[in-house]
Enzyme design. Sequence first.
Site, PDB file in Angstrom:
ATOM      1  CB  THR A 192      11.788 -26.981 -31.344  1.00 18.42           C
ATOM      2  OG1 THR A 192      12.465 -27.752 -32.206  1.00 18.42           O
ATOM      3  CG2 THR A 192      11.483 -27.882 -30.396  1.00 18.42           C
ATOM      4  CD  GLU A 341      11.728 -27.457 -26.584  1.00 13.56           C
ATOM      5  OE1 GLU A 341      11.033 -26.546 -26.611  1.00 13.56           O
ATOM      6  OE2 GLU A 341      13.012 -27.605 -27.141  1.00 13.56           O
ATOM      7  CE  LYS A 450      10.966 -16.531 -29.921  1.00 12.17           C
ATOM      8  NZ  LYS A 450       9.993 -16.788 -28.474  1.00 12.17           N
ATOM      9  CD1 TRP A 455      10.541 -17.742 -32.340  1.00 15.09           C
ATOM     10  CD2 TRP A 455      12.487 -19.188 -31.923  1.00 15.09           C
ATOM     11  NE1 TRP A 455      10.598 -18.167 -31.032  1.00 15.09           N
ATOM     12  CE2 TRP A 455      11.477 -19.023 -30.686  1.00 15.09           C
ATOM     13  CE3 TRP A 455      13.549 -20.108 -31.877  1.00 15.09           C
ATOM     14  CZ2 TRP A 455      12.082 -19.302 -29.480  1.00 15.09           C
ATOM     15  CZ3 TRP A 455      13.922 -20.293 -30.599  1.00 15.09           C
ATOM     16  CH2 TRP A 455      13.382 -20.104 -29.463  1.00 15.09           C
TER      17      TRP A 455
HETATM   18  P1  AMP Z   1       8.898 -21.324 -28.515  1.00 14.43           P
HETATM   19  O1  AMP Z   1       9.324 -22.885 -28.177  1.00 14.43           O
HETATM   20  O2  AMP Z   1       8.915 -21.111 -29.647  1.00 14.43           O
HETATM   21  O3  AMP Z   1       7.575 -21.441 -27.886  1.00 14.43           O
HETATM   22  O4  AMP Z   1       9.780 -20.303 -27.965  1.00 14.43           O
HETATM   23  C1  AMP Z   1      10.278 -20.369 -26.482  1.00 14.43           C
HETATM   24  C2  AMP Z   1      11.207 -19.387 -26.333  1.00 14.43           C
HETATM   25  O5  AMP Z   1      10.426 -18.268 -26.057  1.00 14.43           O
HETATM   26  C3  AMP Z   1      11.796 -19.536 -24.645  1.00 14.43           C
HETATM   27  O6  AMP Z   1      12.781 -20.384 -24.496  1.00 14.43           O
HETATM   28  C4  AMP Z   1      12.267 -17.978 -24.504  1.00 14.43           C
HETATM   29  O7  AMP Z   1      13.376 -17.815 -25.241  1.00 14.43           O
HETATM   30  C5  AMP Z   1      11.151 -17.179 -25.079  1.00 14.43           C
HETATM   31  N1  AMP Z   1       9.749 -16.525 -24.346  1.00 14.43           N
HETATM   32  C6  AMP Z   1       8.593 -17.156 -23.989  1.00 14.43           C
HETATM   33  N2  AMP Z   1       8.061 -16.540 -22.970  1.00 14.43           N
HETATM   34  C7  AMP Z   1       8.819 -15.550 -22.677  1.00 14.43           C
HETATM   35  C8  AMP Z   1       8.840 -14.385 -21.824  1.00 14.43           C
HETATM   36  N3  AMP Z   1       7.789 -14.250 -21.044  1.00 14.43           N
HETATM   37  N4  AMP Z   1       9.896 -13.640 -21.755  1.00 14.43           N
HETATM   38  C9  AMP Z   1      10.926 -13.911 -22.380  1.00 14.43           C
HETATM   39  N5  AMP Z   1      11.213 -14.644 -23.325  1.00 14.43           N
HETATM   40  C10 AMP Z   1      10.152 -15.643 -23.386  1.00 14.43           C
END
Ligand code: AMP
Length: 553
Positions: A192, A341, A450, A455
């Site tokens: 992550t 995750e 983001k 990130w």
């Molecule tokens: P990652 O682990 O880097 O893939 O990021 C996951 C995070 O991205 C999630 O916990 C959300 O905060 C954000 N995220 C993913 N898909 C969406 C979506 N369709 N709309 C809003 N936030 C999203």
Amino acid sequence: MGKDEGAMMGLMQCLPLTIGSVIDHAARNHGATEVVSRRVDGSFERSTWAQVAQRSRRLATALDALGTAPGDRIASLAWNRIPHLELYYGVPASGRVLHTLNPRLFEEQIRYVLADGGARVLFVDPDLLALAEGVLAIHDAPVTVVVLCAREDMPASTRDDLIAYEDLIAAADPLAAWPDLDERTASSLCYTSGTTGAPKGVLYSHRSTVLHAMSLMTADSMALSARDNALLLPPMFHVNSWGVPYGSAMCGAKLVLPGAQLDGASLHALLRDEAITFSLGVPTVWFSILDQIERTATAEERGALRLERVFMGGAATPRALVQRFRDLLGVETMQAWGMTETSPVVAVTRPMGRHHGQPWEEELDLRAKAGRCLFGCEVGVADADGNVTGPGADAVGALVVRGHWVTNGYFGKEPGSALDAQGWFDSGDIARIDADGFVQITDRSKDVIKSGGEWISSIDLENAAVAHPAVKEAAVIGVPHPRWQERPLLLLVLQPGEAVTREAMLAHLTEHVARWWLPDDIVTVDELPHTGSGKVIKSELRDQYRHHLDPAQ
Ligand code: AMP
């Protein structure tokens, strides 16, 4: 698994869901289907699923020769290219664990993640070798380095023990048969982004990977099929490229890997020249592609593109983007929700039968939602006491998830330690789920920024800023940005009588963080708003500076 001693067992075959079985199936059933990728110099490499299968079996033998054993982590630092795809199969199918490293991180962050994973062999793209050497210079353990190219293309290096990937593959016989593995065996390790402390490893299994990839092919998800030519934009170091390298092999889609060139012009050329029908990626990358197409392609050229569907996730898909895809190219956009995750795809937005014929404005509202939960996972909303309600309860709370491809505990931690007593994993997002099961993300509980698909940790930036002697307090917030979705804005409260120029602060930050983390602007303020317990109220700052980088917001 529920067990009832009295129940009768079925008389059906029970074969382990393994990654080796996926690539074997691809070689048998659509071995001639193409896999294409772009090298760093822009030239193309072309392969087929049969060749990927054959070379990944050679790789398995080569991994034995390198002295690695089942369970060992094998690291990669590479773009979306065919050799990386061979690692996706050869490493896990032979019982090892592929640990994908993110080359966009700072050297020290990569070192931390590499050390935590414990790999002793690293496969690296030629243009990332200098970065790898920088990482290994501050890493304690010895690491064997294999460069993903032929010997004649090896870049200059200070090391004299580098192995050329093509030599390694040529010298190895293909493994006759993949080892029998328990389907719960670990297959890959992905970290992550570590916004709330150190990055954490998510350890996927063969079973979770196969089930997740199978679900991608269903019609209410990506509907990935043998008719697709798929362009893979999510990096292969982010959540297994959303599972598409595995799903494409299952169904026999042609897979196109863009390498390191992710600019609008290069991607437009791939869409056109490789007759792409389906693609996926974070919303940001699509802005530059659409800009390019709008600027340079005639209506006839746009009409000649075969693109039908685009799958977006990782951040909310802006309504304007859905509209633009429709107006410019007549393309359907699908929004997905997920995270590292959760492998990642848990929910996907596609209209249901009862939405047929609804006005476009309503469909646009629908497509702005994060998605409906796919079979294999379950989502709910938890209140402050941890009580979970399902679709239709109209509650807003923590989005929790459980299912076949959801982690139960981070790498190195106790199995199950990431779950509550009912087996729910808290996503860290705040959401509402409507009666049809559509998830709507209303906020995120972390203050992560983001930027594109990447990130940026506000905490790391703040820590770097306050390390400057003139700074009393610092807050970093994500501010809407027309191109990158969000970019960091740094707010500073200075020590009495002190001053610091923007240039001096940026130079200071450059010593601590990657260049693309640098804030887009720096504002000096008299004071920051605080809660009763002394925490900066970032929601207030976000409201106040919403228009700072993009007046249209
Ligand atoms: P990652 O682990 O880097 O893939 O990021 C996951 C995070 O991205 C999630 O916990 C959300 O905060 C954000 N995220 C993913 N898909 C969406 C979506 N369709 N709309 C809003 N936030 C999203």
